[in-house]
Design an enzyme around this catalytic site. Structure first.
Site, PDB file in Angstrom:
ATOM      1  N   LYS A  91       0.859  -1.193   0.000  1.00 36.79           N
ATOM      2  CA  LYS A  91       0.000   0.000   0.000  1.00 36.79           C
ATOM      3  C   LYS A  91       0.879   1.221   0.000  1.00 36.79           C
ATOM      4  O   LYS A  91       1.824   1.329   0.794  1.00 36.79           O
ATOM      5  CB  LYS A  91      -0.880  -0.007   1.274  1.00 36.79           C
ATOM      6  CG  LYS A  91      -1.810   1.188   1.355  1.00 36.79           C
ATOM      7  CD  LYS A  91      -3.081   0.951   0.571  1.00 36.79           C
ATOM      8  CE  LYS A  91      -3.868   2.232   0.295  1.00 36.79           C
ATOM      9  NZ  LYS A  91      -3.417   2.961  -0.925  1.00 36.79           N
ATOM     10  N   LYS A 127       5.368   1.779  -3.151  1.00 41.76           N
ATOM     11  CA  LYS A 127       5.312   3.142  -3.718  1.00 41.76           C
ATOM     12  C   LYS A 127       5.547   3.034  -5.212  1.00 41.76           C
ATOM     13  O   LYS A 127       6.206   2.102  -5.677  1.00 41.76           O
ATOM     14  CB  LYS A 127       6.412   4.020  -3.108  1.00 41.76           C
ATOM     15  CG  LYS A 127       6.165   5.502  -3.252  1.00 41.76           C
ATOM     16  CD  LYS A 127       5.246   6.008  -2.165  1.00 41.76           C
ATOM     17  CE  LYS A 127       4.870   7.442  -2.342  1.00 41.76           C
ATOM     18  NZ  LYS A 127       4.166   7.964  -1.164  1.00 41.76           N
ATOM     19  N   GLY A 166      -2.699   8.379  -4.188  1.00 41.05           N
ATOM     20  CA  GLY A 166      -2.049   9.593  -4.665  1.00 41.05           C
ATOM     21  C   GLY A 166      -0.793   9.936  -3.878  1.00 41.05           C
ATOM     22  O   GLY A 166      -0.490   9.346  -2.846  1.00 41.05           O
ATOM     23  N   ASP A 167      -0.049  10.869  -4.409  1.00 44.16           N
ATOM     24  CA  ASP A 167       1.113  11.467  -3.747  1.00 44.16           C
ATOM     25  C   ASP A 167       1.373  12.750  -4.548  1.00 44.16           C
ATOM     26  O   ASP A 167       0.452  13.273  -5.195  1.00 44.16           O
ATOM     27  CB  ASP A 167       2.318  10.506  -3.764  1.00 44.16           C
ATOM     28  CG  ASP A 167       3.441  10.942  -2.819  1.00 44.16           C
ATOM     29  OD1 ASP A 167       3.329  10.724  -1.605  1.00 44.16           O
ATOM     30  OD2 ASP A 167       4.430  11.544  -3.286  1.00 44.16           O
ATOM     31  N   ASN A 241      -2.024  19.039  -1.518  1.00 42.52           N
ATOM     32  CA  ASN A 241      -3.032  18.355  -0.720  1.00 42.52           C
ATOM     33  C   ASN A 241      -2.697  18.359   0.778  1.00 42.52           C
ATOM     34  O   ASN A 241      -3.543  18.727   1.611  1.00 42.52           O
ATOM     35  CB  ASN A 241      -3.185  16.916  -1.228  1.00 42.52           C
ATOM     36  CG  ASN A 241      -4.090  16.095  -0.344  1.00 42.52           C
ATOM     37  OD1 ASN A 241      -3.637  15.404   0.567  1.00 42.52           O
ATOM     38  ND2 ASN A 241      -5.381  16.191  -0.567  1.00 42.52           N
TER      39      ASN A 241
HETATM   40  P1  NDP Z   1       0.853  17.859  -4.058  1.00 40.21           P
HETATM   41  O1  NDP Z   1       1.288  17.505  -5.425  1.00 40.21           O
HETATM   42  O2  NDP Z   1      -0.599  18.027  -3.788  1.00 40.21           O
HETATM   43  O3  NDP Z   1       1.590  19.166  -3.549  1.00 40.21           O
HETATM   44  C1  NDP Z   1       2.971  19.253  -3.516  1.00 40.21           C
HETATM   45  C2  NDP Z   1       3.332  20.643  -3.074  1.00 40.21           C
HETATM   46  O4  NDP Z   1       4.735  20.705  -2.816  1.00 40.21           O
HETATM   47  C3  NDP Z   1       3.056  21.691  -4.135  1.00 40.21           C
HETATM   48  O5  NDP Z   1       2.668  22.876  -3.525  1.00 40.21           O
HETATM   49  C4  NDP Z   1       4.403  21.824  -4.804  1.00 40.21           C
HETATM   50  O6  NDP Z   1       4.595  23.053  -5.481  1.00 40.21           O
HETATM   51  C5  NDP Z   1       5.313  21.748  -3.610  1.00 40.21           C
HETATM   52  N1  NDP Z   1       6.675  21.402  -4.007  1.00 40.21           N
HETATM   53  C6  NDP Z   1       7.088  20.399  -4.794  1.00 40.21           C
HETATM   54  N2  NDP Z   1       8.414  20.417  -4.936  1.00 40.21           N
HETATM   55  C7  NDP Z   1       8.860  21.439  -4.206  1.00 40.21           C
HETATM   56  C8  NDP Z   1      10.131  21.978  -3.947  1.00 40.21           C
HETATM   57  N3  NDP Z   1      11.232  21.438  -4.486  1.00 40.21           N
HETATM   58  N4  NDP Z   1      10.204  23.052  -3.128  1.00 40.21           N
HETATM   59  C9  NDP Z   1       9.098  23.596  -2.595  1.00 40.21           C
HETATM   60  N5  NDP Z   1       7.868  23.141  -2.821  1.00 40.21           N
HETATM   61  C10 NDP Z   1       7.748  22.083  -3.611  1.00 40.21           C
HETATM   62  O7  NDP Z   1       1.459  16.704  -3.125  1.00 40.21           O
HETATM   63  P2  NDP Z   1       0.987  16.251  -1.668  1.00 40.21           P
HETATM   64  O8  NDP Z   1       0.525  17.431  -0.882  1.00 40.21           O
HETATM   65  O9  NDP Z   1       0.092  15.076  -1.821  1.00 40.21           O
HETATM   66  O10 NDP Z   1       2.349  15.701  -1.060  1.00 40.21           O
HETATM   67  C11 NDP Z   1       3.261  16.546  -0.357  1.00 40.21           C
HETATM   68  C12 NDP Z   1       4.185  15.684   0.476  1.00 40.21           C
HETATM   69  O11 NDP Z   1       3.418  14.924   1.416  1.00 40.21           O
HETATM   70  C13 NDP Z   1       5.012  14.660  -0.292  1.00 40.21           C
HETATM   71  O12 NDP Z   1       6.247  14.499   0.362  1.00 40.21           O
HETATM   72  C14 NDP Z   1       4.212  13.382  -0.134  1.00 40.21           C
HETATM   73  O13 NDP Z   1       5.014  12.248  -0.276  1.00 40.21           O
HETATM   74  C15 NDP Z   1       3.710  13.538   1.282  1.00 40.21           C
HETATM   75  N6  NDP Z   1       2.527  12.769   1.636  1.00 40.21           N
HETATM   76  C16 NDP Z   1       1.373  12.860   0.916  1.00 40.21           C
HETATM   77  C17 NDP Z   1       0.261  12.146   1.298  1.00 40.21           C
HETATM   78  C18 NDP Z   1      -1.041  12.282   0.608  1.00 40.21           C
HETATM   79  O14 NDP Z   1      -2.005  11.697   1.084  1.00 40.21           O
HETATM   80  N7  NDP Z   1      -1.157  13.025  -0.475  1.00 40.21           N
HETATM   81  C19 NDP Z   1       0.307  11.233   2.454  1.00 40.21           C
HETATM   82  C20 NDP Z   1       1.549  11.277   3.185  1.00 40.21           C
HETATM   83  C21 NDP Z   1       2.612  12.010   2.760  1.00 40.21           C
HETATM   84  P3  NDP Z   1       4.576  23.122  -7.078  1.00 40.21           P
HETATM   85  O15 NDP Z   1       3.130  23.162  -7.443  1.00 40.21           O
HETATM   86  O16 NDP Z   1       5.314  24.359  -7.381  1.00 40.21           O
HETATM   87  O17 NDP Z   1       5.265  21.890  -7.582  1.00 40.21           O
HETATM   88  O1  2IT Z   2       3.067   8.854   1.490  1.00 36.55           O
HETATM   89  C1  2IT Z   2       1.909   8.426   1.701  1.00 36.55           C
HETATM   90  O2  2IT Z   2       1.598   7.877   2.764  1.00 36.55           O
HETATM   91  C2  2IT Z   2       0.903   8.609   0.657  1.00 36.55           C
HETATM   92  N1  2IT Z   2       1.200   9.210  -0.370  1.00 36.55           N
HETATM   93  C3  2IT Z   2      -0.474   8.050   0.821  1.00 36.55           C
HETATM   94  C4  2IT Z   2      -0.482   6.587   0.503  1.00 36.55           C
HETATM   95  C5  2IT Z   2      -1.841   5.944   0.466  1.00 36.55           C
HETATM   96  O3  2IT Z   2      -1.862   4.771   0.102  1.00 36.55           O
HETATM   97  O4  2IT Z   2      -2.849   6.568   0.788  1.00 36.55           O
END
Ligand code: NDP
Ligand code: 2IT
Length: 445
Positions: A91, A127, A166-167, A241
């Protein structure tokens, strides 16, 4: 004699050269596990336990051809790393970002194994993703890419086998296109992806879950130290997100969010950022954060700078790996920051983490604090299996229970090993114990 930990670390480096993020993630975990490994060294050595823990069970990469709106053909690389299935089906999310490579995938899948263990649910770690960049692409181009990506990926996934989500760069739109193609290829309507649309199997709270969970775990830690989010000044990095819903919940809990960022720069709004405006800009218009000050008087945009330079009580790095570097950590400490709670996966460099811990900053590692997202994905999987749909309140309560369970596990580990407030070590030890118990019981596989 080289210690067992060092031997395994060297083996990871030798077998996966030029994968610095993967090395970083493994090194941190092995360092945290020192007291546990020393206690069980003979048994772990004889069963090659650590060697198995650091080697993905399966890893695929594949060519993804797609055509842009002008008819030009592009080739991307797709990945899925199925790291560890001791606790359940693989997952973990899919990331579409130009920086995606094998190192990035291996580090994220490795981390995911421990994160999923902390949730207490039945999920292994995996992943995937691609170096495709959705920025500036039309909906048709994103659809074409997603369909091509799934045309290969579907062979390796399934509701009891591997369940992607998603990620970075993969949100509701991409999950929709991916699911449509999966269904077309398999003729099955089943819970093989999470983060689905609410009308076709998605769970309420999944969109909000990661950001909300970050705040729920932050509250648990702050409460232990006689504090709370109420009245706190919060700085966030990212505006995707995780960042958006961390901001929304922090505000609901009484904090003021003064800065958010994207990869170009950050916005500063001393009276508190308008999250609905961020949602409009980022989720609806898919525009840059730089437009925010044109719409919200009193705010400013700082091009090419990081939000961590803004004075705050708490920082939530919610963008990408290694974004919070040593100079950012020094800024945070100098400005009186009390806590760093990671929303992203490994957003703090090792040097910055060590510095923050040394300076007595409360620090929650992403594999604990961002586990709310995958936790609600787990709840989406059970709702799909039962063909039922829980209410927002029900799922939100379950999420709060899971985050508070994570806090209990971390607290128990730091108490047992006398680790003070080192929640990095606490989280790694707590997660490792659950994974390893299952691995031992399942034999040498
Ligand atoms: P999104 O694609 O929704 O958002 C990513 C954000 O990070 C955007 O605002 C993006 O800006 C910014 N960003 C990307 N690269 C950089 C950089 N080099 N410097 C500064 N800002 C940057 O992704 P998520 O919010 O889903 O994910 C964010 C983080 O959280 C990741 O590390 C992900 O692995 C982690 N995560 C996500 C989960 C989820 O459920 N979605 C769960 C657990 C962890 P721009 O638009 O300019 O690229
Ligand atoms: O990094 C993470 O935990 C995620 N991007 C969410 C993974 C998931 O299966 O919901």
């Amino acid at each position: 004699m080289t210690s067992y930990r060092h031997k395994v670390m060297q083996q990871v480096i030798d077998m996966n050269p030029a994968e610095p993020e993967f090395h970083q993630a493994v090194r941190e975990v092995l360092d945290s596990l020192k007291p546990v490994i020393e206690k069980h060294e003979k048994e772990y050595r004889s069963s090659q336990l650590l060697e198995r823990l650091v080697e993905p069970e399966r890893s695929v990469s594949f060519r993804v051809p797609w055509t842009d709106d002008r008819g030009r053909v592009h080739i991307q690389r797709g990945f899925r790393v199925q790291f560890n299935s001791a606790l359940g089906p693989y997952k973990g999310g899919l990331r579409f970002h130009p920086t995606v490579n094998r190192s990035c995938m291996n580090f994220l899948a490795f981390e995911q194994t421990f994160k999923n263990a902390l949730t207490g649910l039945s999920m292994g770690g995996g992943k995937g993703g691609s170096n495709f960049d959705p920025h500036g692409k039309s909906d048709r181009e994103v659809m074409a890419f997603c369909q091509s990506f799934m045309t290969e990926l579907y062979k390796y996934i399934g509701p009891n086998e591997d369940v992607p989500a998603g990620d970075i760069g993969v949100g509701g739109r991409e999950i929709g296109y991916l699911y449509g193609q999966y269904k077309r290829l398999t003729n099955q309507f089943e819970g093989t992806l999470t983060g689905k649309g609410l009308g076709w199997g998605g769970s309420l709270v999944r969109t909000e879950a990661t950001g909300y969970g970050v705040c729920y775990l932050a509250q648990e830690m702050l409460k232990t130290h006689g504090m709370g989010l109420s009245g706190m000044k919060v700085v966030i990095s990212g505006s995707g997100n995780v960042a958006i819903y961390a901001a929304q919940k922090a505000i609901q809990l009484g904090a003021t969010v003064v800065a958010m960022s994207d990869s170009n720069g950050y916005i500063y709004d001393p009276s508190g950022i308008d999250v609905d405006m961020i949602k409009q800009i980022k989720e609806v218009e898919r525009a840059r954060l730089a437009v925010y000050p044109k719409r919200v008087p009193g705010s400013t945009y700082m091009d090419g700078r990081k939000s961590f330079e803004v004075p705050c009580d708490i920082a939530f790095p919610c963008a990408i790996q290694n974004e919070l570097e040593i100079n950012d950590a020094i800024d945070l400490v100098q400005n009186g920051c009390k806590a760093v709670v990671e929303g992203a996966n490994m957003p703090t460099t090792r040097e910055a983490t060590d510095y923050l811990l040394k300076e007595g900053i409360l620090f929650l590692p992403g594999k604990a604090s961002n586990a709310g997202g995958v936790a609600v994905s787990g709840l989406e999987m059970s709702q799909n299996s039962m063909r039922i749909k829980h209410s927002f309140e029900h799922v939100d309560n379950q999420l709060q229970g899971i985050m508070s369970g994570i806090w209990t596990q971390i607290s128990d580990a730091v108490d047992e090993y006398d680790l003070g407030s080192n929640y990095v070590d606490g989280a790694n030890i707590a997660a490792f114990r659950r994974v390893v118990k299952a691995m031992r019981e399942q034999g040498y596989v």
